[in-house]
Design a protein around this motif. Sequence first.
Motif, PDB file in Angstrom:
ATOM      1  N   ILE A 168      -9.519  21.948  -9.728  1.00 26.29           N
ATOM      2  CA  ILE A 168      -9.708  21.275 -11.017  1.00 26.29           C
ATOM      3  C   ILE A 168     -10.443  22.182 -11.994  1.00 26.29           C
ATOM      4  N   PHE A 169     -11.392  22.966 -11.514  1.00 25.58           N
ATOM      5  CA  PHE A 169     -12.098  23.904 -12.385  1.00 25.58           C
ATOM      6  C   PHE A 169     -11.114  24.911 -12.970  1.00 25.58           C
ATOM      7  N   GLY A 170     -10.190  25.405 -12.148  1.00 24.68           N
ATOM      8  CA  GLY A 170      -9.180  26.340 -12.622  1.00 24.68           C
ATOM      9  C   GLY A 170      -8.270  25.721 -13.668  1.00 24.68           C
ATOM     10  N   CYS A 171      -7.883  24.467 -13.445  1.00 22.56           N
ATOM     11  CA  CYS A 171      -7.047  23.756 -14.430  1.00 22.56           C
ATOM     12  C   CYS A 171      -7.801  23.581 -15.750  1.00 22.56           C
ATOM     13  N   ALA A 172      -9.083  23.226 -15.653  1.00 20.85           N
ATOM     14  CA  ALA A 172      -9.883  22.944 -16.848  1.00 20.85           C
ATOM     15  C   ALA A 172     -10.112  24.193 -17.687  1.00 20.85           C
ATOM     16  N   LYS A 173     -10.227  25.345 -17.040  1.00 19.42           N
ATOM     17  CA  LYS A 173     -10.496  26.578 -17.777  1.00 19.42           C
ATOM     18  C   LYS A 173      -9.360  26.949 -18.729  1.00 19.42           C
ATOM     19  N   GLU A 182       0.811  -1.212   0.000  1.00 19.72           N
ATOM     20  CA  GLU A 182       0.000   0.000   0.000  1.00 19.72           C
ATOM     21  C   GLU A 182       0.847   1.265   0.000  1.00 19.72           C
ATOM     22  N   SER A 183       2.034   1.175   0.536  1.00 17.13           N
ATOM     23  CA  SER A 183       2.921   2.342   0.619  1.00 17.13           C
ATOM     24  C   SER A 183       3.335   2.849  -0.768  1.00 17.13           C
ATOM     25  N   GLU A 184       3.152   2.027  -1.803  1.00 17.18           N
ATOM     26  CA  GLU A 184       3.468   2.454  -3.171  1.00 17.18           C
ATOM     27  C   GLU A 184       2.480   3.500  -3.687  1.00 17.18           C
ATOM     28  N   ILE A 185       1.295   3.538  -3.120  1.00 16.44           N
ATOM     29  CA  ILE A 185       0.249   4.431  -3.608  1.00 16.44           C
ATOM     30  C   ILE A 185       0.477   5.838  -3.057  1.00 16.44           C
ATOM     31  N   PRO A 186       0.495   6.864  -3.919  1.00 12.16           N
ATOM     32  CA  PRO A 186       0.740   8.233  -3.456  1.00 12.16           C
ATOM     33  C   PRO A 186      -0.483   8.862  -2.797  1.00 12.16           C
ATOM     34  N   GLU A 187      -0.329  10.094  -2.323  1.00  7.21           N
ATOM     35  CA  GLU A 187      -1.411  10.789  -1.625  1.00  7.21           C
ATOM     36  C   GLU A 187      -2.541  11.184  -2.572  1.00  7.21           C
ATOM     37  N   ARG A 188      -2.202  11.417  -3.849  1.00 10.25           N
ATOM     38  CA  ARG A 188      -3.203  11.800  -4.837  1.00 10.25           C
ATOM     39  C   ARG A 188      -3.328  10.702  -5.891  1.00 10.25           C
ATOM     40  N   VAL A 189      -4.561  10.298  -6.182  1.00 10.83           N
ATOM     41  CA  VAL A 189      -4.775   9.251  -7.174  1.00 10.83           C
ATOM     42  C   VAL A 189      -5.885   9.662  -8.133  1.00 10.83           C
ATOM     43  N   VAL A 190      -5.847   9.061  -9.322  1.00  5.97           N
ATOM     44  CA  VAL A 190      -6.869   9.284 -10.343  1.00  5.97           C
ATOM     45  C   VAL A 190      -7.580   7.962 -10.590  1.00  5.97           C
ATOM     46  N   VAL A 191      -8.904   7.992 -10.648  1.00  4.78           N
ATOM     47  CA  VAL A 191      -9.670   6.769 -10.896  1.00  4.78           C
ATOM     48  C   VAL A 191     -10.616   6.990 -12.064  1.00  4.78           C
ATOM     49  N   THR A 192     -10.959   5.899 -12.732  1.00  4.69           N
ATOM     50  CA  THR A 192     -11.886   5.959 -13.851  1.00  4.69           C
ATOM     51  C   THR A 192     -12.678   4.652 -13.942  1.00  4.69           C
ATOM     52  N   PRO A 193     -13.939   4.719 -14.368  1.00  2.00           N
ATOM     53  CA  PRO A 193     -14.718   3.505 -14.585  1.00  2.00           C
ATOM     54  C   PRO A 193     -14.601   2.982 -16.014  1.00  2.00           C
ATOM     55  N   PHE A 219      -6.681  14.529 -20.130  1.00  2.00           N
ATOM     56  CA  PHE A 219      -5.343  13.938 -19.969  1.00  2.00           C
ATOM     57  C   PHE A 219      -4.396  14.926 -19.282  1.00  2.00           C
ATOM     58  N   LYS A 220      -4.405  16.164 -19.746  1.00  2.63           N
ATOM     59  CA  LYS A 220      -3.543  17.192 -19.158  1.00  2.63           C
ATOM     60  C   LYS A 220      -3.890  17.458 -17.693  1.00  2.63           C
ATOM     61  N   ILE A 221      -5.166  17.501 -17.407  1.00  4.30           N
ATOM     62  CA  ILE A 221      -5.601  17.747 -16.034  1.00  4.30           C
ATOM     63  C   ILE A 221      -5.206  16.600 -15.112  1.00  4.30           C
ATOM     64  N   ALA A 222      -5.375  15.360 -15.606  1.00  7.23           N
ATOM     65  CA  ALA A 222      -4.998  14.188 -14.796  1.00  7.23           C
ATOM     66  C   ALA A 222      -3.502  14.188 -14.500  1.00  7.23           C
ATOM     67  N   LEU A 223      -2.685  14.554 -15.481  1.00  3.74           N
ATOM     68  CA  LEU A 223      -1.231  14.598 -15.255  1.00  3.74           C
ATOM     69  C   LEU A 223      -0.858  15.697 -14.268  1.00  3.74           C
TER      70      LEU A 223
END
Length: 263
Positions: free
Chosen positions: A165-170, A26-37, A257-261
Amino acid sequence: MVFGDFIKNEEVRKRVIKEELGVEEESEIPERVVVTPMPFNTQFPKNFEDVLTNMGIKVNRLKIGDNILSQLQGNLLLEKDGNKGFIAFLGRGLIEFTERIRILATVQQIKDILFIGTAGSLSNDILIGDLNIPKYVIPFENVSDFYVDPTVAIPQADETLLDEIFGCAKGTGTKVHSALHATLLLPYSETTEFLNYLKNIGVSTIDMEVSAFYKISRFYGKRAVALLRISDMPLIELSKQKELSKERKETAVNAVFKIALRF
Protein backbone atom coordinates in the motif's frame (compact mmCIF):
# COMPACT_ATOMS: atom_id res chain seq x y z
CA MET A 1 -31.83 -15.99 19.42
CA VAL A 2 -28.47 -15.24 21.03
CA PHE A 3 -26.54 -13.10 18.54
CA GLY A 4 -23.19 -13.67 20.24
CA ASP A 5 -23.43 -17.32 19.16
CA PHE A 6 -22.95 -16.37 15.49
CA ILE A 7 -19.47 -17.93 15.38
CA LYS A 8 -20.72 -21.44 16.23
CA ASN A 9 -24.40 -21.36 15.20
CA GLU A 10 -24.92 -21.37 11.41
CA GLU A 11 -28.52 -20.11 11.56
CA VAL A 12 -27.58 -17.15 13.73
CA ARG A 13 -24.47 -16.52 11.64
CA LYS A 14 -26.40 -16.32 8.38
CA ARG A 15 -28.77 -13.76 9.90
CA VAL A 16 -25.93 -11.67 11.42
CA ILE A 17 -23.93 -11.62 8.15
CA LYS A 18 -27.01 -10.47 6.24
CA GLU A 19 -28.11 -7.96 8.88
CA GLU A 20 -24.72 -6.32 9.45
CA LEU A 21 -22.90 -6.75 6.11
CA GLY A 22 -25.75 -7.10 3.59
CA VAL A 23 -24.41 -10.36 2.16
CA GLU A 24 -26.75 -13.30 1.48
CA GLU A 25 -23.95 -15.88 1.33
CA GLU A 26 -20.45 -15.57 2.78
CA SER A 27 -19.05 -17.03 -0.43
CA GLU A 28 -19.91 -13.72 -2.16
CA ILE A 29 -17.17 -11.96 -0.21
CA PRO A 30 -13.76 -11.96 -1.97
CA GLU A 31 -10.34 -12.64 -0.44
CA ARG A 32 -9.52 -8.92 -0.26
CA VAL A 33 -11.88 -6.39 1.30
CA VAL A 34 -11.86 -2.68 2.10
CA VAL A 35 -13.44 -1.34 5.29
CA THR A 36 -14.12 2.15 6.59
CA PRO A 37 -15.67 3.68 9.72
CA MET A 38 -17.01 6.60 7.67
CA PRO A 39 -19.77 6.88 5.00
CA PHE A 40 -18.44 6.39 1.48
CA ASN A 41 -19.27 9.94 0.40
CA THR A 42 -16.77 11.26 2.95
CA GLN A 43 -13.95 8.94 1.86
CA PHE A 44 -14.33 8.89 -1.94
CA PRO A 45 -14.93 11.53 -4.65
CA LYS A 46 -18.53 12.77 -4.81
CA ASN A 47 -19.19 11.07 -8.16
CA PHE A 48 -17.36 7.84 -7.32
CA GLU A 49 -20.22 5.54 -8.39
CA ASP A 50 -20.32 7.21 -11.83
CA VAL A 51 -16.56 6.74 -12.07
CA LEU A 52 -16.92 3.05 -11.25
CA THR A 53 -19.67 2.60 -13.83
CA ASN A 54 -17.64 4.40 -16.51
CA MET A 55 -14.77 2.02 -15.76
CA GLY A 56 -17.05 -0.89 -16.59
CA ILE A 57 -17.36 -1.96 -12.96
CA LYS A 58 -20.74 -3.34 -11.92
CA VAL A 59 -21.84 -1.72 -8.65
CA ASN A 60 -24.22 -3.64 -6.40
CA ARG A 61 -25.51 -1.83 -3.32
CA LEU A 62 -26.14 -4.41 -0.61
CA LYS A 63 -29.19 -3.90 1.56
CA ILE A 64 -28.32 -3.88 5.26
CA GLY A 65 -30.78 -4.69 8.02
CA ASP A 66 -29.29 -2.33 10.59
CA ASN A 67 -31.57 0.72 10.78
CA ILE A 68 -28.76 3.29 11.05
CA LEU A 69 -26.40 1.85 8.43
CA SER A 70 -29.26 1.22 5.99
CA GLN A 71 -29.89 4.98 5.75
CA LEU A 72 -26.42 5.32 4.20
CA GLN A 73 -27.38 3.07 1.25
CA GLY A 74 -25.48 -0.08 2.15
CA ASN A 75 -22.17 -1.74 1.38
CA LEU A 76 -20.70 -2.17 -2.11
CA LEU A 77 -20.10 -5.39 -3.97
CA LEU A 78 -18.12 -4.61 -7.13
CA GLU A 79 -17.53 -6.88 -10.13
CA LYS A 80 -15.61 -6.67 -13.40
CA ASP A 81 -14.35 -9.45 -15.69
CA GLY A 82 -15.02 -12.07 -13.04
CA ASN A 83 -13.12 -10.18 -10.33
CA LYS A 84 -14.97 -9.07 -7.21
CA GLY A 85 -14.43 -6.31 -4.68
CA PHE A 86 -16.17 -5.63 -1.38
CA ILE A 87 -16.19 -2.25 0.39
CA ALA A 88 -17.90 -2.10 3.78
CA PHE A 89 -18.93 0.82 5.97
CA LEU A 90 -18.73 -0.73 9.45
CA GLY A 91 -19.99 2.18 11.55
CA ARG A 92 -18.32 5.15 13.16
CA GLY A 93 -16.68 4.97 16.56
CA LEU A 94 -14.85 2.25 18.41
CA ILE A 95 -17.75 0.16 19.67
CA GLU A 96 -19.75 -0.14 16.43
CA PHE A 97 -16.63 -0.62 14.33
CA THR A 98 -15.20 -3.27 16.68
CA GLU A 99 -18.41 -5.30 16.60
CA ARG A 100 -18.56 -5.40 12.80
CA ILE A 101 -14.85 -5.86 12.07
CA ARG A 102 -15.02 -8.93 14.30
CA ILE A 103 -17.95 -10.28 12.28
CA LEU A 104 -16.10 -9.65 9.02
CA ALA A 105 -12.80 -11.07 10.31
CA THR A 106 -14.47 -14.41 11.02
CA VAL A 107 -15.28 -14.88 7.32
CA GLN A 108 -12.94 -17.71 6.45
CA GLN A 109 -11.99 -16.87 2.86
CA ILE A 110 -10.95 -13.28 3.61
CA LYS A 111 -7.16 -12.97 3.63
CA ASP A 112 -6.41 -9.23 3.38
CA ILE A 113 -8.21 -6.20 4.80
CA LEU A 114 -7.50 -2.56 3.95
CA PHE A 115 -8.83 0.07 6.36
CA ILE A 116 -9.42 3.55 4.95
CA GLY A 117 -10.24 6.41 7.25
CA THR A 118 -9.20 9.80 8.57
CA ALA A 119 -6.84 10.84 11.32
CA GLY A 120 -5.72 13.93 13.16
CA SER A 121 -2.05 14.89 12.99
CA LEU A 122 -0.03 15.97 16.02
CA SER A 123 3.10 16.46 13.94
CA ASN A 124 4.13 19.64 12.15
CA ASP A 125 5.66 17.40 9.45
CA ILE A 126 2.41 15.56 8.66
CA LEU A 127 -0.07 17.99 7.15
CA ILE A 128 -3.73 17.95 6.14
CA GLY A 129 -3.99 15.99 2.91
CA ASP A 130 -1.01 13.74 3.70
CA LEU A 131 -1.41 10.00 4.15
CA ASN A 132 -0.20 7.92 7.09
CA ILE A 133 0.13 4.14 6.90
CA PRO A 134 1.11 3.19 10.45
CA LYS A 135 3.00 0.01 11.22
CA TYR A 136 2.46 0.31 14.96
CA VAL A 137 -0.49 1.65 16.97
CA ILE A 138 -0.58 2.51 20.67
CA PRO A 139 -4.04 1.49 21.98
CA PHE A 140 -5.54 3.98 24.42
CA GLU A 141 -8.66 1.80 24.34
CA ASN A 142 -9.63 -1.58 25.76
CA VAL A 143 -12.90 -2.19 23.91
CA SER A 144 -11.32 -4.72 21.53
CA ASP A 145 -9.81 -6.59 24.50
CA PHE A 146 -13.30 -7.85 25.32
CA TYR A 147 -13.04 -10.08 22.22
CA VAL A 148 -9.33 -10.78 21.84
CA ASP A 149 -6.34 -11.43 24.08
CA PRO A 150 -4.20 -8.25 23.87
CA THR A 151 -1.03 -10.28 24.56
CA VAL A 152 -1.67 -12.20 21.34
CA ALA A 153 -3.48 -9.62 19.22
CA ILE A 154 -0.77 -6.97 18.90
CA PRO A 155 -1.90 -3.73 17.14
CA GLN A 156 0.55 -3.96 14.25
CA ALA A 157 0.12 -3.87 10.47
CA ASP A 158 1.15 -6.75 8.24
CA GLU A 159 4.53 -5.65 6.87
CA THR A 160 4.09 -7.11 3.38
CA LEU A 161 0.71 -5.46 2.98
CA LEU A 162 2.07 -2.19 4.36
CA ASP A 163 4.87 -2.20 1.78
CA GLU A 164 2.33 -2.84 -0.99
CA ILE A 165 0.00 0.00 0.00
CA PHE A 166 2.89 2.37 0.70
CA GLY A 167 4.20 1.71 -2.82
CA CYS A 168 0.76 2.37 -4.32
CA ALA A 169 0.39 5.59 -2.32
CA LYS A 170 3.75 6.98 -3.40
CA GLY A 171 2.54 7.13 -6.99
CA THR A 172 -0.56 9.24 -6.24
CA GLY A 173 1.01 12.69 -5.83
CA THR A 174 0.38 12.81 -2.09
CA LYS A 175 2.97 12.89 0.69
CA VAL A 176 3.07 9.50 2.40
CA HIS A 177 4.27 8.61 5.91
CA SER A 178 4.52 5.53 8.08
CA ALA A 179 4.52 7.13 11.51
CA LEU A 180 3.53 6.03 15.00
CA HIS A 181 -0.22 6.19 15.56
CA ALA A 182 -2.53 6.04 18.59
CA THR A 183 -6.18 5.09 18.92
CA LEU A 184 -8.24 6.94 21.51
CA LEU A 185 -11.43 5.72 23.13
CA LEU A 186 -13.58 8.86 22.84
CA PRO A 187 -13.30 12.15 20.91
CA TYR A 188 -13.84 14.30 23.98
CA SER A 189 -10.97 12.58 25.77
CA GLU A 190 -8.66 14.63 23.53
CA THR A 191 -7.53 17.43 25.81
CA THR A 192 -4.66 19.72 24.82
CA GLU A 193 -2.58 18.32 27.68
CA PHE A 194 -3.17 14.72 26.61
CA LEU A 195 -2.44 15.40 22.94
CA ASN A 196 0.79 17.18 23.85
CA TYR A 197 1.71 14.16 25.98
CA LEU A 198 1.13 11.87 22.98
CA LYS A 199 3.20 14.16 20.77
CA ASN A 200 6.03 14.15 23.31
CA ILE A 201 6.20 10.33 23.37
CA GLY A 202 6.43 10.20 19.58
CA VAL A 203 2.83 9.75 18.43
CA SER A 204 2.21 11.49 15.09
CA THR A 205 -1.45 10.73 14.32
CA ILE A 206 -4.62 9.72 16.17
CA ASP A 207 -8.02 8.15 15.46
CA MET A 208 -10.71 6.06 17.18
CA GLU A 209 -10.63 2.66 15.41
CA VAL A 210 -7.28 1.48 14.06
CA SER A 211 -5.93 -0.36 17.11
CA ALA A 212 -9.10 -2.46 17.28
CA PHE A 213 -8.82 -3.10 13.53
CA TYR A 214 -5.23 -4.32 13.81
CA LYS A 215 -5.81 -6.41 16.94
CA ILE A 216 -8.95 -8.19 15.76
CA SER A 217 -7.66 -8.77 12.23
CA ARG A 218 -4.42 -10.27 13.58
CA PHE A 219 -6.30 -12.42 16.12
CA TYR A 220 -8.37 -14.01 13.34
CA GLY A 221 -5.38 -14.53 11.05
CA LYS A 222 -6.01 -11.76 8.53
CA ARG A 223 -3.36 -9.52 6.99
CA ALA A 224 -4.33 -5.91 7.71
CA VAL A 225 -3.14 -2.39 7.04
CA ALA A 226 -4.63 1.07 7.62
CA LEU A 227 -4.49 3.94 5.13
CA LEU A 228 -5.23 7.21 6.94
CA ARG A 229 -5.94 10.55 5.29
CA ILE A 230 -5.01 13.47 7.53
CA SER A 231 -8.18 15.55 7.95
CA ASP A 232 -7.20 17.90 10.77
CA MET A 233 -4.40 19.08 13.06
CA PRO A 234 -6.04 19.55 16.48
CA LEU A 235 -3.08 21.37 18.03
CA ILE A 236 -3.12 24.00 15.26
CA GLU A 237 -5.56 26.94 15.16
CA LEU A 238 -8.64 26.19 13.06
CA SER A 239 -8.11 29.21 10.78
CA LYS A 240 -4.63 27.95 9.88
CA GLN A 241 -6.01 24.45 9.22
CA LYS A 242 -8.51 25.81 6.69
CA GLU A 243 -5.71 27.45 4.73
CA LEU A 244 -4.14 24.03 4.25
CA SER A 245 -7.21 21.99 3.57
CA LYS A 246 -9.31 22.22 0.38
CA GLU A 247 -6.97 21.44 -2.53
CA ARG A 248 -4.84 19.00 -0.52
CA LYS A 249 -7.95 17.22 0.74
CA GLU A 250 -9.28 16.66 -2.79
CA THR A 251 -5.93 15.24 -3.92
CA ALA A 252 -5.84 12.89 -0.92
CA VAL A 253 -9.44 11.73 -1.39
CA ASN A 254 -8.73 10.87 -5.04
CA ALA A 255 -5.55 9.06 -3.98
CA VAL A 256 -7.37 6.93 -1.42
CA PHE A 257 -10.03 6.04 -4.00
CA LYS A 258 -7.40 4.89 -6.50
CA ILE A 259 -5.59 2.82 -3.91
CA ALA A 260 -8.82 1.15 -2.74
CA LEU A 261 -9.71 0.21 -6.33
CA ARG A 262 -6.24 -1.17 -6.99
CA PHE A 263 -6.42 -3.22 -3.80
